[in-house]
Design a protein around this motif. Structure first.
Motif, PDB file in Angstrom:
ATOM      1  N   PHE A   1     -48.535  54.731  52.604  1.00 13.74           N
ATOM      2  CA  PHE A   1     -48.972  55.452  53.937  1.00 13.74           C
ATOM      3  C   PHE A   1     -47.500  56.907  54.300  1.00 13.74           C
ATOM      4  O   PHE A   1     -47.908  57.749  54.130  1.00 13.74           O
ATOM      5  N   LEU A   2     -46.719  56.554  53.784  1.00 17.50           N
ATOM      6  CA  LEU A   2     -45.913  57.212  54.002  1.00 17.50           C
ATOM      7  C   LEU A   2     -45.320  58.455  53.017  1.00 17.50           C
ATOM      8  O   LEU A   2     -45.006  59.136  53.188  1.00 17.50           O
ATOM      9  N   LYS A   3     -46.450  57.932  51.723  1.00 17.76           N
ATOM     10  CA  LYS A   3     -46.375  58.933  51.096  1.00 17.76           C
ATOM     11  C   LYS A   3     -47.119  60.317  50.913  1.00 17.76           C
ATOM     12  O   LYS A   3     -47.073  61.555  50.740  1.00 17.76           O
ATOM     13  N   LEU A   4     -47.941  60.507  52.730  1.00 14.31           N
ATOM     14  CA  LEU A   4     -48.917  60.894  53.340  1.00 14.31           C
ATOM     15  C   LEU A   4     -48.321  62.449  53.752  1.00 14.31           C
ATOM     16  O   LEU A   4     -48.688  63.558  53.911  1.00 14.31           O
ATOM     17  N   LEU A   5     -47.066  61.947  54.160  1.00 12.39           N
ATOM     18  CA  LEU A   5     -46.104  63.493  55.416  1.00 12.39           C
ATOM     19  C   LEU A   5     -45.012  62.853  54.975  1.00 12.39           C
ATOM     20  O   LEU A   5     -44.494  62.182  54.658  1.00 12.39           O
ATOM     21  N   PRO A   6     -43.838  63.620  55.359  1.00  3.77           N
ATOM     22  CA  PRO A   6     -42.680  63.810  55.080  1.00  3.77           C
ATOM     23  C   PRO A   6     -42.251  62.859  55.769  1.00  3.77           C
ATOM     24  O   PRO A   6     -42.654  62.569  57.043  1.00  3.77           O
ATOM     25  N   ASN A   7     -41.255  62.181  55.665  1.00  7.60           N
ATOM     26  CA  ASN A   7     -41.039  61.378  56.462  1.00  7.60           C
ATOM     27  C   ASN A   7     -39.520  61.756  56.701  1.00  7.60           C
ATOM     28  O   ASN A   7     -38.613  62.819  56.444  1.00  7.60           O
ATOM     29  N   VAL A   8     -39.151  61.724  58.032  1.00  7.18           N
ATOM     30  CA  VAL A   8     -37.753  61.222  59.031  1.00  7.18           C
ATOM     31  C   VAL A   8     -37.022  59.962  59.144  1.00  7.18           C
ATOM     32  O   VAL A   8     -38.091  59.268  60.017  1.00  7.18           O
ATOM     33  N   VAL A   9     -35.894  60.101  58.656  1.00  5.59           N
ATOM     34  CA  VAL A   9     -35.453  58.966  59.159  1.00  5.59           C
ATOM     35  C   VAL A   9     -34.500  58.588  59.999  1.00  5.59           C
ATOM     36  O   VAL A   9     -33.592  59.533  60.374  1.00  5.59           O
ATOM     37  N   ALA A  10     -34.106  57.685  61.086  1.00  3.01           N
ATOM     38  CA  ALA A  10     -33.690  57.478  61.919  1.00  3.01           C
ATOM     39  C   ALA A  10     -32.870  56.598  62.349  1.00  3.01           C
ATOM     40  O   ALA A  10     -33.806  54.974  61.677  1.00  3.01           O
ATOM     41  N   GLY A  11     -32.425  56.220  63.164  1.00  5.68           N
ATOM     42  CA  GLY A  11     -31.821  54.654  63.755  1.00  5.68           C
ATOM     43  C   GLY A  11     -31.178  55.361  65.205  1.00  5.68           C
ATOM     44  O   GLY A  11     -31.327  56.492  65.598  1.00  5.68           O
ATOM     45  N   GLY A  12     -31.551  53.493  66.134  1.00  9.83           N
ATOM     46  CA  GLY A  12     -31.223  53.790  67.443  1.00  9.83           C
ATOM     47  C   GLY A  12     -30.916  52.051  67.430  1.00  9.83           C
ATOM     48  O   GLY A  12     -31.064  51.441  66.810  1.00  9.83           O
ATOM     49  N   GLY A  13     -30.549  52.170  68.942  1.00  9.83           N
ATOM     50  CA  GLY A  13     -29.836  50.592  69.156  1.00  9.83           C
ATOM     51  C   GLY A  13     -30.213  50.448  70.759  1.00  9.83           C
ATOM     52  O   GLY A  13     -31.000  51.533  71.407  1.00  9.83           O
ATOM     53  N   LYS A  14     -30.590  48.990  70.388  1.00  4.67           N
ATOM     54  CA  LYS A  14     -30.978  47.898  72.482  1.00  4.67           C
ATOM     55  C   LYS A  14     -30.289  47.700  72.592  1.00  4.67           C
ATOM     56  O   LYS A  14     -29.349  47.114  71.930  1.00  4.67           O
ATOM     57  N   VAL A  15     -29.298  48.666  73.390  1.00  5.51           N
ATOM     58  CA  VAL A  15     -27.926  47.817  73.402  1.00  5.51           C
ATOM     59  C   VAL A  15     -27.798  47.385  74.745  1.00  5.51           C
ATOM     60  O   VAL A  15     -28.328  46.901  76.096  1.00  5.51           O
ATOM     61  N   TYR A  16     -26.745  46.583  74.600  1.00  4.30           N
ATOM     62  CA  TYR A  16     -26.621  45.350  75.987  1.00  4.30           C
ATOM     63  C   TYR A  16     -25.245  45.568  76.640  1.00  4.30           C
ATOM     64  O   TYR A  16     -24.054  45.360  75.958  1.00  4.30           O
ATOM     65  N   ASN A  17     -25.299  44.934  77.814  1.00 10.28           N
ATOM     66  CA  ASN A  17     -23.940  45.699  77.821  1.00 10.28           C
ATOM     67  C   ASN A  17     -23.174  43.602  78.635  1.00 10.28           C
ATOM     68  O   ASN A  17     -24.204  43.062  78.069  1.00 10.28           O
ATOM     69  N   THR A  18     -22.854  43.560  79.271  1.00 13.30           N
ATOM     70  CA  THR A  18     -22.050  42.302  79.606  1.00 13.30           C
ATOM     71  C   THR A  18     -22.612  41.344  80.610  1.00 13.30           C
ATOM     72  O   THR A  18     -22.902  40.398  81.003  1.00 13.30           O
ATOM     73  N   LYS A  19     -23.564  42.568  81.702  1.00  9.44           N
ATOM     74  CA  LYS A  19     -24.220  41.654  82.761  1.00  9.44           C
ATOM     75  C   LYS A  19     -25.967  41.515  82.260  1.00  9.44           C
ATOM     76  O   LYS A  19     -26.967  41.541  83.336  1.00  9.44           O
ATOM     77  N   GLY A  20     -26.049  41.299  81.147  1.00 12.37           N
ATOM     78  CA  GLY A  20     -27.442  41.708  79.851  1.00 12.37           C
ATOM     79  C   GLY A  20     -28.433  42.626  80.193  1.00 12.37           C
ATOM     80  O   GLY A  20     -29.944  42.889  80.312  1.00 12.37           O
ATOM     81  N   GLU A  21     -27.873  43.958  80.978  1.00  9.44           N
ATOM     82  CA  GLU A  21     -29.250  45.514  81.432  1.00  9.44           C
ATOM     83  C   GLU A  21     -28.563  46.303  80.095  1.00  9.44           C
ATOM     84  O   GLU A  21     -27.988  45.554  79.048  1.00  9.44           O
TER      85      GLU A  21
END
Length: 193
Positions: A62-82
């Protein structure tokens, strides 16, 4: 099985053929991806299923069907669990962005969270699911492959939305607020939160 989103509608990569009910089946080996994207955007179809022969080769093909853009991201927690959310294009999202140069995907994820929110002192605790979605830039469709990481921080300073990236708000949301934000978010973010 993999889900690749076109807006909030999935293209499901699978080896199983099922009776069409609210979705259409296509053979992965013969699919016209442009037609599939148009079908999802212009009709009431809920999903499209692309059928392949081998489970372990579905994504690679599937990934060969279109150009790919690679990204990185975060699900960030603080000390309060937010959880750290950004507000962009009138939707709640998690901070993420494209890799630059030869940086590792982990370095990308940390840099992007810092740039988009102003939060510092980030520490990766574990990798999360990778998400896939199709978007259009300069008239061309591309697949964004986003590698997500769970992160923690003790940061308690001011939050700064990266306005030149269209981010209008950054907020720490409680578990209840996070669930409310998901009602105005993207399907691939709902998978992570």
């Amino acid at each position: 099985m993999y889900h690749v989103f076109v807006n909030d509608k999935p293209i499901i990569l699978t080896t199983k053929v099922e009776k069409e009910d609210g979705f259409k089946n296509f053979l992965l080996s013969e699919v016209n991806i442009g037609k599939v994207i148009k079908l999802l955007n212009a009709t009431s179809l809920e999903a499209v299923r692309l059928i392949g022969k081998k489970e372990d080769k579905l994504l690679k093909k599937f990934l060969k069907l279109l150009p790919n853009v690679v990204a990185g991201g975060g699900k960030v927690y603080n000390t309060k669990g937010e959880v750290l959310f950004i507000f962009r294009n009138n939707k709640w999202d998690l901070p993420k962005g494209k890799t630059e140069g030869k940086e590792t995907i982990e370095a990308t994820a940390i840099r992007e969270v810092e740039e988009e929110t102003g939060v510092a002192g980030l520490e990766i605790t574990k990798p999360l699911d990778t998400t896939y979605h199709i978007f259009k830039r300069n008239g061309r469709h591309k697949i964004k492959v986003t590698y997500w990481f769970e992160m923690t921080t003790t940061f308690e300073g001011e939050l700064f939305p990266q306005e030149n990236e269209g981010i209008t708000k950054v907020a720490w949301l409680s578990p209840k607020e996070s669930q409310e934000a998901l009602s105005n978010s993207y399907a691939n973010i709902k998978i992570l939160v």
